[in-house]
Enzyme design. Sequence first.
Site, PDB file in Angstrom:
ATOM      1  N   GLU A 175       0.852  -1.194   0.000  1.00 48.88           N
ATOM      2  CA  GLU A 175       0.000   0.000   0.000  1.00 48.88           C
ATOM      3  C   GLU A 175       0.886   1.242   0.000  1.00 48.88           C
ATOM      4  OE1 GLU A 175      -2.684   2.314   3.378  1.00 48.88           O
ATOM      5  OE2 GLU A 175      -2.704   0.116   3.331  1.00 48.88           O
ATOM      6  N   GLU A 216      -2.808  11.832   3.350  1.00 42.89           N
ATOM      7  CA  GLU A 216      -3.708  11.363   4.401  1.00 42.89           C
ATOM      8  C   GLU A 216      -3.590  12.274   5.615  1.00 42.89           C
ATOM      9  OE1 GLU A 216      -5.006   7.161   6.501  1.00 42.89           O
ATOM     10  OE2 GLU A 216      -2.914   7.417   5.890  1.00 42.89           O
TER      11      GLU A 216
END
Length: 374
Positions: free
Chosen positions: A124, A129
């Site tokens: 990932e 974020e």
Amino acid sequence: MLPHARAEKYDMVKEYAGSTFFNDWAFYDHFDNLTNGDVVFVGAQQAAQNKLAFVDPSTNHAIIKIDNTTTVPFNEKRNAVRIQTNEMYSVGSLWTIDMYHVPYGCSVWPAFWSHSPNWPDGGEIDVFEGVNLQQRNQMALHTNPGCKQVNPNQSVDSSFIPNTDCSYLTNNNQGCIVNDPDVQSYGAEFASAGGGVWVTEYAESGISIWFMPREKVASVISSNSSTIDTSELGTPTANWPTGGCDMNTFFAPQNIILDITLCGDFAKPPQIFSQTCPGLCYEDWVVGNGSSYATAYFEIGSMRVFSKSGTTTTVGGQNNSDSSSGSSDSSGSSGPSDNSAATLNVDWVRMMMYVVSLWGIGLGSSFVVENFAF
């Protein structure tokens, strides 16, 4: 700063922009059973009808937002959007995203990231974020055991790197995090600066992420060139060289994802929420008339994907059978009905690891605050 260690040239293979931006994405038409967020991710048709995913005709920019017009009663959830590319992109790829606004606000948890459908196998990449009213973007990798950040060539110094072990089994899936020291990389400061561009390189030599505020966007990006030479981008903001994390061992073709959830396993815990916001995440923010979510939206000029010159790194995604006949245009006339089963298997482990990190036996609040260093 040193130049990028291994410059490569890339040619554009896909552009998501303008009236066709939402073509070739799968909408996750399901409540957030992935990260315990207090939202229902709606399908393409409803997202378009409710103006949660649309192309603004005045700017030709794509908008993805949290519902900020509905009054949500207690014990119900607010509508939101999560989209994932139908196609995947393998090693030898580079993608850019030009954004003018990113979601922020109390209870808000946005992300721009990618993962392999068999996570943690295949890894990932978290490009963007954050949660609540934090001031800086957080970048990270999450992988099987054995991948570490070793001898990075990046502009961020060690004081902004809380962890270098990317294994999902280490530090309760903290990932190998690089926090961007630039306050223009998130929230209100990002918007006031006119936004900016992230460039993600997924190469044999490693993974690199560049962040460029609007006034510092490299000319090869601002000119919308169909070819990018990474030697023109300068030193990456974050870098994970293959010497500590072999790309072909720990990473596989990636689906790219954009989503916004509320509260959930990252933004909601009191130890995190209280750092930047008052009250309780769900009761004081999600519930009610939604006016507090006026800033909870992405405004995207374009997302562009490139392959290393002379190669093709686009591969078919597992969502193609669900959504190839129902991709949404800006009017939302059609859309995939539900790709929840495909994504649930991928993200269930991620959710459980978040739960363990936040409520695991013997872990105090001081650990949680450090785990999600802002």
